[in-house]
Design an enzyme around this catalytic site. Structure first.
Site, short mmCIF file in Angstrom:
data_model
loop_
_atom_site.label_atom_id
_atom_site.label_comp_id
_atom_site.label_asym_id
_atom_site.label_seq_id
_atom_site.Cartn_x
_atom_site.Cartn_y
_atom_site.Cartn_z
N LYS A 184 4.76 8.63 9.34
CA LYS A 184 4.50 8.03 10.65
C LYS A 184 5.49 8.45 11.74
O LYS A 184 5.35 9.50 12.33
CB LYS A 184 4.44 6.50 10.52
CG LYS A 184 3.30 6.06 9.57
CD LYS A 184 2.95 4.62 9.70
CE LYS A 184 2.06 4.13 8.58
NZ LYS A 184 0.66 3.99 8.87
N ASP A 231 9.31 2.74 -0.22
CA ASP A 231 8.29 3.35 0.63
C ASP A 231 8.54 2.86 2.05
O ASP A 231 8.18 1.74 2.42
CB ASP A 231 6.89 2.96 0.14
CG ASP A 231 5.80 3.60 0.98
OD1 ASP A 231 6.11 4.11 2.08
OD2 ASP A 231 4.64 3.59 0.55
N TYR A 286 0.86 -1.18 0.00
CA TYR A 286 0.00 0.00 0.00
C TYR A 286 0.90 1.23 0.00
O TYR A 286 1.88 1.29 0.75
CB TYR A 286 -0.88 0.00 1.26
CG TYR A 286 -1.77 1.21 1.41
CD1 TYR A 286 -2.86 1.41 0.57
CD2 TYR A 286 -1.52 2.15 2.41
CE1 TYR A 286 -3.69 2.52 0.73
CE2 TYR A 286 -2.35 3.27 2.57
CZ TYR A 286 -3.42 3.44 1.72
OH TYR A 286 -4.24 4.53 1.87
N1 PMP Z 1 2.93 3.96 2.44
C1 PMP Z 1 2.87 3.01 3.37
C2 PMP Z 1 3.87 1.90 3.34
C3 PMP Z 1 1.90 3.05 4.37
O1 PMP Z 1 1.85 2.08 5.30
C4 PMP Z 1 0.98 4.13 4.38
C5 PMP Z 1 -0.10 4.24 5.43
N2 PMP Z 1 -0.29 3.21 6.27
C6 PMP Z 1 1.09 5.10 3.39
C7 PMP Z 1 2.07 5.00 2.44
C8 PMP Z 1 0.14 6.26 3.35
O2 PMP Z 1 0.41 7.10 4.41
P1 PMP Z 1 -0.72 8.11 4.96
O3 PMP Z 1 -1.78 7.26 5.56
O4 PMP Z 1 0.03 8.97 5.93
O5 PMP Z 1 -1.20 8.88 3.78
#
Ligand code: PMP
Length: 447
Positions: free
Chosen positions: A285, A257, A162
């Site tokens: 995060k 990511d 994701y």
């Molecule tokens: N990339 C990864 C690997 C994630 O786990 C997440 C959210 N859990 C995101 C992108 C998106 O981040 P956000 O919810 O802060 O938009």
């Protein structure tokens, strides 16, 4: 909270009924009239596990307390953001001090320079960085840079990873190993999805073959170096190296990511551990200490494409927000000074072992995937190396496990396909209580 021992041996429905959720139920009913699903992010609604989500009143350390007074040991930790637990005093003090100086200026501040420097030092492949407000924004922006740099359009992602909810990233593969993607959400034109190639995670051959076919059209390959969004799935030996090698061969931008893994597995990125350096990295995060933040960075020649020095436009009213930045700096300082990673890993191992042993005793099929302080108990008897494997899990059994744990005061992720996170606030006593809950939960689920 009803004492677990008082209801030991009884069915889950009885236990769940015994947990007082009156106020949460009332709020959930009102919330559902006012907000889609009653929540501001889908998984919080407990749709995957059923039941009423406890509405949280406050948190401290490893615990959350809901509006009915139930206390939970929290293994969601704001989806991994809270590596120091809830309301860590140094983070709270830093955020308080920042907000007292003014919550936002729309002008540069010294703290942004400090955080940027900390990120560049901790993640050596990041030479320059831009702060944004969320992981989604950071990924969107990194891909825009990659497309500008390569003057290509296509992007490779891996199924089950994701990367936020940008239109073109919400896609899954159709049938077949390397196929053009179809949208995974309503409201996304096929044209957007057609620029994505979704491939199975950990399948080096499928990746190499896709690169042979489309390599020269591909702007970026984006991957979670350790997947956290199909549950925890580790990269197979050689997978990340193959991504590095092939992207170099075809001149594509490799994006890690690390929104989850950044500062989670060590002080820096998972890339520091796996010793594979991407061209660009996305963070979020932990670097905001529980406040909204995201960051993307990488090689200078790529980041110099970003406005105002380059032609890639990207901006944000609240980007580099002083409160989020202060909380992020405080969090990273605590991590740097205390280096809690070995201790976190040890606690995680205790929980993984307890899950495996309790499941074996209860004859429940279970595979635990874990690395560092993130873990997922998969309710399956075959290894989980990609999304297809994860989909083989018994999600109903996970839901049962989830409620068995919740009713014993342990808040696990409300979906089979999410990671559980351990924070530095989880004490030996918390771990012991969790192990007891695990043992009781599996005993109640005995096949
Ligand atoms: N990339 C990864 C690997 C994630 O786990 C997440 C959210 N859990 C995101 C992108 C998106 O981040 P956000 O919810 O802060 O938009």
């Amino acid at each position: 909270m009803i004492n677990a021992s008082a209801v030991k041996g009884e069915g889950i429905h009885w236990q769940v009924r015994l947990m007082r959720l009156d106020r949460s139920r009332e709020l959930f009913n009102r919330a559902q009239e006012l907000m889609p699903g009653g929540v501001n992010s889908p998984v919080r609604s407990f749709k995957a596990v059923g039941g009423t989500p406890p509405f949280i009143a406050y948190g401290f350390g490893s615990k959350m307390v809901d509006v009915d007074g139930n206390e939970f040991i929290d293994y969601v930790c704001s989806w991994g953001a809270l590596i120091l637990g809830h309301a860590h005093p140094e983070v709270v003090n830093a955020a308080k001090a920042a907000i007292e100086r003014g919550s936002s200026f729309g002008a540069p501040t010294e703290a942004e320079v400090t955080l940027a420097q900390m990120l560049c030092e901790a993640v050596p492949s990041i030479e320059m960085v831009r702060l944004v407000n969320s992981g989604t924004e950071a990924v969107m922006s990194a891909i825009r840079v990659a497309r500008a740099f390569t003057r290509r359009s296509m992007v490779v992602k891996f199924i089950g990873c994701y990367h936020g909810h940008a239109d073109y990233l919400l896609v899954k593969a159709g049938s077949g190993a390397a196929t053009f993607s179809i949208p995974d959400s309503a409201g996304i034109p096929n044209e957007f999805a057609s620029l994505m190639l979704s491939l199975p995670y950990n399948d080096i051959d499928a990746f190499a073959s896709a690169m042979r076919q489309f390599g020269k059209e591909i702007a970026a390959v984006i991957v979670e170096p350790v997947a956290g969004n199909m549950g925890v799935v580790l990269p197979a030996k050689g997978f990340l190296e193959a991504l590095r090698e092939e992207t170099e061969r075809y001149g594509c931008v490799l994006i890690f990511d690390e929104v989850i893994t950044g500062f989670r597995l060590c002080y820096g990125g998972a890339q520091n551990i796996f010793k594979v350096a991407p061209d660009m990295t996305v963070l979020g995060k932990i670097i905001g200490g529980g406040f909204p933040i995201g960051a993307y960075g990488g090689r200078k020649e790529l980041m110099e494409l970003v406005a105002p020095i380059g032609g890639v436009y990207q901006a944000g009213t609240l980007s580099g927000n002083p409160v989020a930045v202060a909380a992020g700096i405080a969090t990273l300082n605590v991590l740097k000074q205390t280096q809690p990673y070995e201790k976190l890993n040890e606690r995680s191992r205790v929980l993984s072992d307890a899950l495996s042993e309790a499941a074996a005793r209860a004859k429940v099929r279970l595979r635990v995937n874990s690395i560092g302080s993130m873990l997922t108990p998969f309710f399956t008897d075959t290894p989980v190396r990609n999304f297809d494997d994860a989909l083989r899990c018994d999600t109903k059994l996970y839901a049962r496990f989830f409620h068995e744990m919740l009713s014993r005061g342990v808040y696990m992720p409300p979906s089979q396909f999410e990671a559980a996170f351990i924070s530095t606030a989880h004490s030996d006593e918390d771990v012991e209580r969790t192990v007891n809950a695990i043992n009781e939960a599996f005993a109640a689920m005995r096949c």
